[in-house]
Design a protein around this motif. Sequence first.
Motif, short mmCIF file in Angstrom:
data_model
loop_
_atom_site.label_atom_id
_atom_site.label_comp_id
_atom_site.label_asym_id
_atom_site.label_seq_id
_atom_site.Cartn_x
_atom_site.Cartn_y
_atom_site.Cartn_z
N ILE A 58 6.50 20.26 11.20
CA ILE A 58 6.64 18.88 11.71
C ILE A 58 6.70 18.90 13.24
O ILE A 58 6.05 18.10 13.91
CB ILE A 58 7.90 18.20 11.12
CG1 ILE A 58 7.75 18.02 9.62
CG2 ILE A 58 8.13 16.84 11.79
CD1 ILE A 58 9.02 17.64 8.90
N SER A 83 3.23 16.93 15.17
CA SER A 83 3.45 15.51 15.38
C SER A 83 3.04 15.14 16.79
O SER A 83 3.19 15.92 17.72
CB SER A 83 4.92 15.15 15.16
OG SER A 83 5.29 15.43 13.84
N THR A 99 15.15 9.12 10.71
CA THR A 99 13.83 9.36 11.28
C THR A 99 12.73 9.13 10.24
O THR A 99 11.66 8.65 10.56
CB THR A 99 13.68 10.80 11.84
OG1 THR A 99 14.43 11.68 11.04
CG2 THR A 99 14.16 10.88 13.25
N GLY A 126 8.56 12.67 15.96
CA GLY A 126 8.27 13.72 14.99
C GLY A 126 8.62 15.11 15.53
O GLY A 126 9.19 15.93 14.82
N SER A 153 9.76 6.68 11.07
CA SER A 153 8.46 7.27 11.36
C SER A 153 7.39 6.19 11.22
O SER A 153 7.39 5.43 10.26
CB SER A 153 8.18 8.41 10.37
OG SER A 153 6.82 8.79 10.47
N THR A 181 8.91 14.66 6.83
CA THR A 181 10.31 14.24 6.92
C THR A 181 10.80 13.75 5.56
O THR A 181 11.96 13.91 5.21
CB THR A 181 10.51 13.12 7.96
OG1 THR A 181 9.63 12.04 7.67
CG2 THR A 181 10.24 13.61 9.37
N CYS A 198 4.84 14.15 10.12
CA CYS A 198 6.03 13.34 10.36
C CYS A 198 6.26 12.40 9.18
O CYS A 198 7.37 12.27 8.68
CB CYS A 198 5.87 12.57 11.67
SG CYS A 198 7.22 11.47 12.07
#
Lengths: 589, 167
Positions: free
Chosen positions: A487, A491, A442, A496, A446, A457, A453
Motif C-alpha cells: 500500500i 498509492s 483511512t 495511502g 480512501s 486497506t 489503497c
Amino acid sequence: MKIIIGLGSCGIAAGGLKVKEEFSRLISENPGAGAAMSETGCMGMCYKEVMVEVVDEAGNSTIYGEVNEEKARKIFESHVLGGKPVAEYTVRSSTEPNEQDSFFEKQRRIVLARCGHIDPESIDEALAMDAYKGLEKALKTMTPEQVIDEVLKSGLKGRGGAGFPTGQKWKFARAPQSDKKYIICNADEGDPGAFMDRSVLEGDPHSVLEGLLIGGYAIGADEGYIYCRAEYPIAIKRLNIAIKQARERGFLGENIMGTGFNFNVKIKEGAGAFVCGEETALIASIEGQRGMPRMRPPFPANKGLFGKPSNINNVETLANIGWIIRNGAEAFAAYGTAKSKGTKVFALAGKIARGGLVEVPIGIPLREIIFDIGGGTSSGKAFKAVQMGGPSGGCIPASLIDTVVDYEELNATGAIMGSGGMIVMDEDNCMVDIARYFLNFTQSESCGKCTYCRIGTKRMLEILTRITEGKGTEEDIPKLLELAEQIKKNSLCGLGQTAPNPVLTTLRYFRDEYEAHIRDRKCPAKQCKSLIKYAIDPDKCVGCTLCAKNCPVKCISGSVKKPHEIDQTLCTKCGTCKAVCKFGAISVD
Amino acid sequence: MCTKCCCDSGAYYKAFEDIMSECYHGNESDLIPILQKLQSSYGYLPKDIITRLSQRTGIFETQIMGVATFYSQFRLKPSGERTIKICFGTACHVNGSEKIADALCDELKIEMGGTTEDNKFTLESVACLGCCSLAPVMMIGDETYGRLTPDKARKIIRELYAKGDQK
C-alpha cells in the motif's frame, strides 16, 4: 474591571454561552460596577473549560476555570463587585503563582501569541498586538524575493504534516510566469483528534490572513482561498468577520497600504472528505469536483487551481509568517534544533490530565510535553503510548518517551510530526484496537482511486478486526506487513502512502499484544469485547442489585443481599455493571 | 412536482431559485456551495432538486451525484427531526465512544445511520468534532454534550423525549 470569556469551540461546548449570558445579566443588573465583558478564543487550557479571565483596574489578571453559571455569580459578587478574587476557582493569577503555571512554563508562543488574549472579532485588539506589521514591512521595505529569502532563512517547514520547507515551496510558485496565480490556505484539518488549526482560526484569524497576504505577495498571487472544514462553523464565521474588517482597514483589496499590491480572499467550505487535505484533491474540491488526488507532476506550483500556478500552505504555517517577517528569520531560527526550527503547536488529548492546546519549541522531549505540561495521564494509570500524526502517524511507546520532538527524530520512531495531534493512551488502551481504529478511518476515507489503497486497506482492516475478535491466525501478522508495504509503495497520495503507519508502529512496539490476541485469545488491555468476560466475585458482591438494575440487557440475576450472577450468553460487555458497582465486585478477564 | 408536503410547488422551488440566484455564477466551482445551501434548506438533497439543478447548470446529473456521494456531508435521504452526531475522533475513541454508540443504538433501537420509527432522531457518527478535551462527545442539534458515559448519554435522550412530551 474587564471580564473576558473564552469562547472557542471547546469553551462553547462546555457551556460558555450560558456563562456569557449570566455575566451579561449580572453586568446589566449592576451598572455601577463598571464592568465590561468581551470574548476571546482558546486560552489553551481546554481541560479547564469554561475559562473566564477577570482583569482589574491595575491590570492584574485572574483566570478562572470550569466556570458555570453558579460560579459566575460568585466570581461576580466576590471579585468584580468586592475586589476579592475567588481563590478556589483560580487556575492562573498574574500575582500569585500556582501549580497550573507549569502548563505554560515550557511553552513558547509564536502562533498562539494572540490566541486567548484578543477578541478574535476585533481587528483593533489584533492590531494592538502587532497584527499586519509583518505585512507592512514586507510590502513597504522588501521585494518578493527578499520575503522568500527571509522565510527560507527562518527554516520554517510546512506544519500540515509533510514538513516541506515553506520558503522553497514559495520559490517554486514564484518562478513560473503567469497572468494569474493563487495562494491557498489549507484549513481542512481532518485528523481526528487534532484541533490546532481550528483554535488558531477561531482565536486569531488575522494571523492567518496576514500570512496568506505575505505569501501572495511573495509568489505573485492576487487571489487567495481558504479551504476550511464545514465542521468548523465558528472558525468560518470569525474568518468572514476578519476578512471584512481587514478590507475596511485597507489590508485587503486594491492598492493595499498604498503599495500597489492587490489581494482578495475567498472562503471555501469543505464538505467532509479527509482526502481533501491532500493538495491536488483540495484543488479539485475547490473546482467543484470529487476531491480525488491526481498524479504529480505537474505540481500545483506550475499547474494548480483552475490550471494556474498555485501554492498551498497549512494554517499554522501561515500563522508563523507575520511573526517571522516582523521579528526576522534569526529570531525564529533561535528556537528549535539543527534541522527543524521554530515552535510547533500540539493538540494534547486522549487520556491526559491537562489536555489542551500547547505551543512548544521544536526539540523539546516528549516527556516534558506529556508530563510537565500535560500532567501525565488523566486516569492516574501507567502511560502506555502517545499517538502522533493521526491516521498517517504512529504510536510512540512509553520506552521512547525521551524522544525529542523534531521532524527527523520522530520519523526515526516510525511516527511522524504530523499536523500536531497528540493522543495520550494509558494501559487500558489496546494497541491492536487503536490500529484497527485508524485503519477503519483511512479505509472509509480512501477516495478509491488507487487499488492498493482502496482494497489493501480494506483487507488490512478485515485482518485487524479478525484479530480483535479472537479469530486471528499465525499468518495474519506477515500478511499485514506485506499489505502495508504494498500500500505504501503503490498509492498516489499521502493518504495511502501513510495509511499503514499506525499498524506498522504498533506491530513494531507492541507485537506481543498482537500475539496475545492471536495465540492466547486474550486482550491484555481488556478492551476487545470478544476476548473479555465480565464476572461477579461472590465474595465481594453484597447483593445490592445496582448492577442488575442498570444492566441494559437484563442479563444479571440474583436476589437481594445474595451474590449476583451474569448470564454470559446475553452479556453485551458494555461495562455498565462494573461502572456502577460500589464494591469492586465485578472483574474483567 | 412537490410531493413532500402540503405546500404548492411554487413555494417548494422558491428556495431552489433563491439559492441559484445567490450562489450560481455560471461556474462548475459553484456546485459544492450550491449543494450545501440546498441541503441546509431542504434538510437533504431531494432527487427532483438535483434533476432541476442539472437542467439549470448543464452539469450532468451523474456528475452531481458523483459529488454528492463523495462528500460525507451530503445526505440523499431525509433525516429525523434531530440528528445525534457521535464523535469518533481519536480522543473520543480512546475514552470509549464506542460504548456511547452502543448505548444509544440500544436506547433508540436503531443502528448507526438510522432514524427512529417516530422520526425524532437520526443517529450519525462524525470523524471529529474538535472538542477533544471533553471526550467522549456527542452533538444534538447545536448543543454539544461532553464527558459522556453510556448512562449519561441514555439519560440525555430520555430527558429530550420527556421535554418533547411536555410540549
